[in-house]
Design an enzyme around this catalytic site. Structure first.
Site: not given
Ligand SMILES: NC(=O)c1ccc[n+]([C@@H]2O[C@H](COP(=O)([O-])OP(=O)(O)OC[C@H]3O[C@@H](n4cnc5c(N)ncnc54)[C@H](OP(=O)(O)O)[C@@H]3O)[C@@H](O)[C@H]2O)c1
Length: 254
Positions: A141, A154
């Site tokens: 990501s 995260y």
């Protein structure tokens, strides 16, 4: 190459996609199948996997498994030699600052995003190494490249995915296996609903801007795995045109 082979660049390839019940994984399974691969679908929601397997037709199989469970992942790979592996299953949980973070949420993100990728790579590699070829694609990501407020754990999990990708390149150097990390910015999937827990809040994430679609990311994955064997597309970073960083989103309203 005849016309049919040209249209089926992945003919003869056996793929596995984790997190195939939704979003990027589901779109990737569809794209790989359309490119000629036979695809094995993995996620926890078996009803959704069965529905997709039926849609994709002969050659598509599925198995319910939780990537947090090393033994369950090993079982997925026990009887089958995949030569195209997409370690996509992942999630975010919450956006609280670190001192307010829920430790169960942390465990869920670390166990799914980090250990899940490790379990998948470990189970997949013996067959890939034995074949001396094949692809292992991980879903990173932009959150693994830039942190943002409330992203803490995260962000850490996706930075770990990037480190795992880099480590795999070194550990498996000379094996013939290709490694790719695909790192998208905002993609409209069930991700924000899972992370924030309510649909209105999830919709606000994409409010007034045009996010990437799961199909955009699937297309990038297909591009990487359909290059000639001597070409390894290592890292793909895809941003929506209206996103300049993890903190800068242009909400033009169209
Ligand atoms: N959406 C974005 O903006 C974005 C941006 C960058 C990167 N990513 C990454 O892209 C990947 C796919 O996310 P998405 O956006 O497509 O979200 P999504 O629509 O929520 O899909 C997530 C998938 O992961 C599966 N999954 C979650 N936990 C699992 C577990 N323990 N075991 C097996 N499967 C599990 C889910 O299936 P079940 O619930 O059925 O198990 C689902 O199929 C993730 O790694 C995410 O971090 C997303």
């Amino acid at each position: 190459m005849n016309d049919q082979q040209a249209q089926s660049p992945l003919a003869g390839r056996r793929a596995v996609v984790t997190g195939a019940s939704s979003g990027i994984g589901r779109a990737t399974a569809r794209a790989l199948s359309a490119a000629g691969a036979s695809v094995h679908l993995v996620a926890r929601r078996e009803d959704r996997l069965r529905e997709l397997a039926e849609e994709l037709g002969p050659g598509t199989t599925c198995a319910a498994a939780d990537v947090r469970d090393a033994a369950a992942v090993a079982e997925v790979f026990a009887d089958q030699a995949f030569d195209l592996v997409v370690a996509n299953a992942g999630l975010g949980r919450g956006v609280a600052p670190l001192h307010e973070g829920d430790t169960d949420d942390w465990a869920d993100m670390i166990d799914t995003n980090v250990k899940g990728v490790l379990h998948t790579a470990r189970a997949a590699l013996p067959a890939l190494r034995a074949a001396g070829r094949g692809d292992l694609v991980v879903l990173g990501s932009v959150a693994g490249r830039q942190v943002y407020p409330g992203g803490n754990v995260y962000n850490a999990s996706k930075h770990a995915v990037r480190a795992i990708y880099e480590a795999l390149r070194l550990d498996e150097f000379g094996s013939g296996v290709r490694f790719t990390t695909v790192d998208p910015g905002l993609v409209e999937t069930e991700f924000s609903l899972v992370r924030l827990g309510d649909q209105e809040a999830a919709d606000r994430v994409y409010d007034g801007m045009t996010p990437l679609t799961p199909e955009d990311v699937a297309d990038a994955i297909c591009y990487a795995v359909t290059r000639p064997p001597h070409v390894n597309i290592g890292e793909i970073v895809l941003w929506p045109t209206e996103q300049a960083s993890t903190r800068d989103v242009h909400r033009s309203g169209h």
